[in-house]
Design a protein around this motif. Structure first.
Motif, PDB file in Angstrom:
ATOM      1  N   ALA A  99      -5.014  -0.333 -20.536  1.00  0.00           N
ATOM      2  CA  ALA A  99      -4.467  -0.518 -19.192  1.00  0.00           C
ATOM      3  C   ALA A  99      -5.373  -1.383 -18.321  1.00  0.00           C
ATOM      4  N   LEU A 100      -6.655  -1.489 -18.697  1.00  0.00           N
ATOM      5  CA  LEU A 100      -7.571  -2.339 -17.934  1.00  0.00           C
ATOM      6  C   LEU A 100      -7.184  -3.808 -18.025  1.00  0.00           C
ATOM      7  N   MET A 101      -6.459  -4.177 -19.065  1.00  0.00           N
ATOM      8  CA  MET A 101      -6.085  -5.577 -19.251  1.00  0.00           C
ATOM      9  C   MET A 101      -4.804  -5.942 -18.516  1.00  0.00           C
ATOM     10  N   ILE A 102      -4.181  -4.970 -17.858  1.00  0.00           N
ATOM     11  CA  ILE A 102      -2.911  -5.224 -17.171  1.00  0.00           C
ATOM     12  C   ILE A 102      -3.178  -5.316 -15.670  1.00  0.00           C
ATOM     13  N   PRO A 103      -3.060  -6.490 -15.071  1.00  0.00           N
ATOM     14  CA  PRO A 103      -3.259  -6.598 -13.620  1.00  0.00           C
ATOM     15  C   PRO A 103      -2.135  -5.926 -12.858  1.00  0.00           C
ATOM     16  N   VAL A 104      -2.450  -5.468 -11.659  1.00  0.00           N
ATOM     17  CA  VAL A 104      -1.459  -4.741 -10.878  1.00  0.00           C
ATOM     18  C   VAL A 104      -0.279  -5.627 -10.520  1.00  0.00           C
ATOM     19  N   GLN A 105      -0.487  -6.951 -10.450  1.00  0.00           N
ATOM     20  CA  GLN A 105       0.613  -7.849 -10.105  1.00  0.00           C
ATOM     21  C   GLN A 105       1.728  -7.820 -11.148  1.00  0.00           C
ATOM     22  N   VAL A 106       1.382  -7.473 -12.393  1.00  0.00           N
ATOM     23  CA  VAL A 106       2.376  -7.446 -13.453  1.00  0.00           C
ATOM     24  C   VAL A 106       3.326  -6.261 -13.289  1.00  0.00           C
ATOM     25  N   ASP A 157      -7.803  -3.145  -0.623  1.00  0.00           N
ATOM     26  CA  ASP A 157      -6.531  -3.417  -1.289  1.00  0.00           C
ATOM     27  C   ASP A 157      -5.584  -4.158  -0.341  1.00  0.00           C
ATOM     28  N   PHE A 158      -5.008  -5.216  -0.851  1.00  0.00           N
ATOM     29  CA  PHE A 158      -4.059  -5.997  -0.054  1.00  0.00           C
ATOM     30  C   PHE A 158      -2.657  -5.982  -0.661  1.00  0.00           C
ATOM     31  N   VAL A 159      -2.569  -6.055  -1.983  1.00  0.00           N
ATOM     32  CA  VAL A 159      -1.277  -6.198  -2.641  1.00  0.00           C
ATOM     33  C   VAL A 159      -0.418  -4.955  -2.450  1.00  0.00           C
ATOM     34  N   MET A 160      -0.976  -3.766  -2.738  1.00  0.00           N
ATOM     35  CA  MET A 160      -0.175  -2.555  -2.668  1.00  0.00           C
ATOM     36  C   MET A 160       0.323  -2.264  -1.247  1.00  0.00           C
ATOM     37  N   PRO A 161      -0.524  -2.305  -0.222  1.00  0.00           N
ATOM     38  CA  PRO A 161       0.016  -2.107   1.144  1.00  0.00           C
ATOM     39  C   PRO A 161       1.018  -3.179   1.537  1.00  0.00           C
ATOM     40  N   LEU A 162       0.796  -4.429   1.084  1.00  0.00           N
ATOM     41  CA  LEU A 162       1.719  -5.509   1.440  1.00  0.00           C
ATOM     42  C   LEU A 162       3.121  -5.239   0.908  1.00  0.00           C
ATOM     43  N   VAL A 163       3.197  -4.669  -0.287  1.00  0.00           N
ATOM     44  CA  VAL A 163       4.498  -4.421  -0.909  1.00  0.00           C
ATOM     45  C   VAL A 163       5.124  -3.118  -0.402  1.00  0.00           C
ATOM     46  N   MET A 164       4.315  -2.091  -0.207  1.00  0.00           N
ATOM     47  CA  MET A 164       4.841  -0.759   0.108  1.00  0.00           C
ATOM     48  C   MET A 164       5.014  -0.494   1.598  1.00  0.00           C
ATOM     49  N   LEU A 165       4.327  -1.237   2.445  1.00  0.00           N
ATOM     50  CA  LEU A 165       4.395  -0.990   3.889  1.00  0.00           C
ATOM     51  C   LEU A 165       5.183  -2.102   4.564  1.00  0.00           C
ATOM     52  N   THR A 166       6.220  -1.716   5.308  1.00  0.00           N
ATOM     53  CA  THR A 166       7.068  -2.705   5.979  1.00  0.00           C
ATOM     54  C   THR A 166       6.939  -2.648   7.493  1.00  0.00           C
ATOM     55  N   ASP A 167       6.458  -1.557   8.024  1.00  0.00           N
ATOM     56  CA  ASP A 167       6.312  -1.391   9.463  1.00  0.00           C
ATOM     57  C   ASP A 167       4.885  -1.742   9.868  1.00  0.00           C
ATOM     58  N   GLN A 168       4.731  -2.565  10.896  1.00  0.00           N
ATOM     59  CA  GLN A 168       3.397  -2.960  11.331  1.00  0.00           C
ATOM     60  C   GLN A 168       2.583  -1.777  11.845  1.00  0.00           C
ATOM     61  N   GLU A 169       3.236  -0.712  12.247  1.00  0.00           N
ATOM     62  CA  GLU A 169       2.516   0.484  12.677  1.00  0.00           C
ATOM     63  C   GLU A 169       1.749   1.129  11.526  1.00  0.00           C
ATOM     64  N   MET A 170       2.168   0.842  10.288  1.00  0.00           N
ATOM     65  CA  MET A 170       1.526   1.418   9.115  1.00  0.00           C
ATOM     66  C   MET A 170       0.530   0.461   8.468  1.00  0.00           C
ATOM     67  N   GLY A 224      -3.585  -6.368   8.648  1.00  0.00           N
ATOM     68  CA  GLY A 224      -3.744  -6.804  10.028  1.00  0.00           C
ATOM     69  C   GLY A 224      -4.474  -8.129  10.128  1.00  0.00           C
ATOM     70  N   LEU A 225      -5.489  -8.315   9.286  1.00  0.00           N
ATOM     71  CA  LEU A 225      -6.199  -9.595   9.277  1.00  0.00           C
ATOM     72  C   LEU A 225      -5.255 -10.737   8.911  1.00  0.00           C
TER      73      LEU A 225
END
Length: 280
Positions: free
Chosen positions: A120-127, A214-227, A233-234
């Motif tokens: 599983a170490l060889m599988i990037p989260v983007q996949v 972490d940037f990818v997971m919050p970017l995909v899972m969070l849709t409200d700017q309050e979260m 935010g950056l």
């Protein structure tokens, strides 16, 4: 046969050379943080001047206050803290239990299962981000803390490190406790965990760092700017036509504080834990 001996002068030169190399490496590692600081305290009208200096051309501490006033940094900071702290508690617990099972229990298919974990170490989260999104959506966890925390509740790298560390714990201690009638949970809690403080510190530092940055997971899972977390935010500070670099660098510097605190608090155990796992 000639036996060469290391003279004191040669040994001293080797020591000096080693220190010079380490100092050079430290400068390379620290320079990005230094440049962030220089940009954060620089006057805004001097960001893009042709003869920009590596030294601060001004000390505009007001840039930090302006950045906090323009964006809800404290709210992002709270979201990142909740996600990172809860993820550390869950991930470290799961990794410790899994690593202990792989290191001290013998069951059918153990080696094959451990090899699957390593693969599983060889599988990037983007996949796997799209399947994770659908799973989180079906569970109704989108735009929530749990939607960011649970998909990566167990880390293959953490399980590997714990397993490598716990292999060195003497089996005689565990067998003696079992002969005395101790349950497996008692053995794990009173014998294994006290001996595993270094690797626990390593897991805390690494897991907190991964979750905080972490940037990818919050970017995909969070849709409200309050979260939004600090990293999301950056990204908002990058305008389509104009980018306030002083604000970005100010908030980026402030976002480093929690990781520095965690590292300073656990740095001694970090060195011991990495040495104990056999990692170089």
């Amino acid at each position: 046969m000639m036996v060469t001996t290391t003279t004191p002068t040669k040994k001293r030169l080797e020591t000096i050379g080693l220190w010079v190399l380490m100092a050079f490496g430290a400068v390379i590692m620290i320079f990005p943080i230094y440049w962030m600081f220089v940009t954060a305290v620089r006057p805004k009208d001097q960001i893009f001047i042709p003869d920009v200096s590596l030294m601060p051309t001004g000390w505009v501490w007001q840039n930090f206050a302006d950045a906090l006033a323009h964006m809800p940094f404290l709210h992002w900071f709270w979201n990142s803290t909740v996600i990172a702290v809860v993820a550390v508690a869950i991930t470290v617990t799961i990794n410790l239990l899994c690593g202990y099972a792989f290191a001290k229990f013998r069951f059918a298919g153990r080696d094959v299962l451990f090899l699957a974990v390593l693969s599983a170490l060889m599988i990037p989260v983007q996949v796997i981000i799209v399947p994770l999104f659908f799973v989180v959506s079906e569970l109704g966890l989108l735009n929530s803390y749990w939607g960011v925390i649970l998909p990566r509740a167990a880390e293959a790298f953490g399980i590997f490190m714990v397993r490598q560390f716990m292999v060195s714990i003497p089996d005689e201690l565990i067998e003696a406790a079992r002969l005395d009638g101790a349950s497996e949970l008692t053995i794990f809690r009173k014998i294994v965990l006290p001996l595993s403080k270094p690797i626990i510190a390593v897991l805390i530092i690494f897991t907190f760092m991964w979750r905080w940055n972490d940037f990818v997971m919050p970017l995909v899972m969070l849709t409200d700017q309050e979260m939004y977390t600090v990293q999301l935010g950056l990204n908002l500070l990058k305008g389509q036509y104009n980018t306030e670099w002083t604000d970005i660098m100010s908030i980026a510097l402030l976002s480093l504080v929690p990781m520095l605190v965690i590292f300073v608090f656990f740095q001694r155990q970090l060195i011991q834990g990495i040495a104990g796992t056999g990692l170089k």
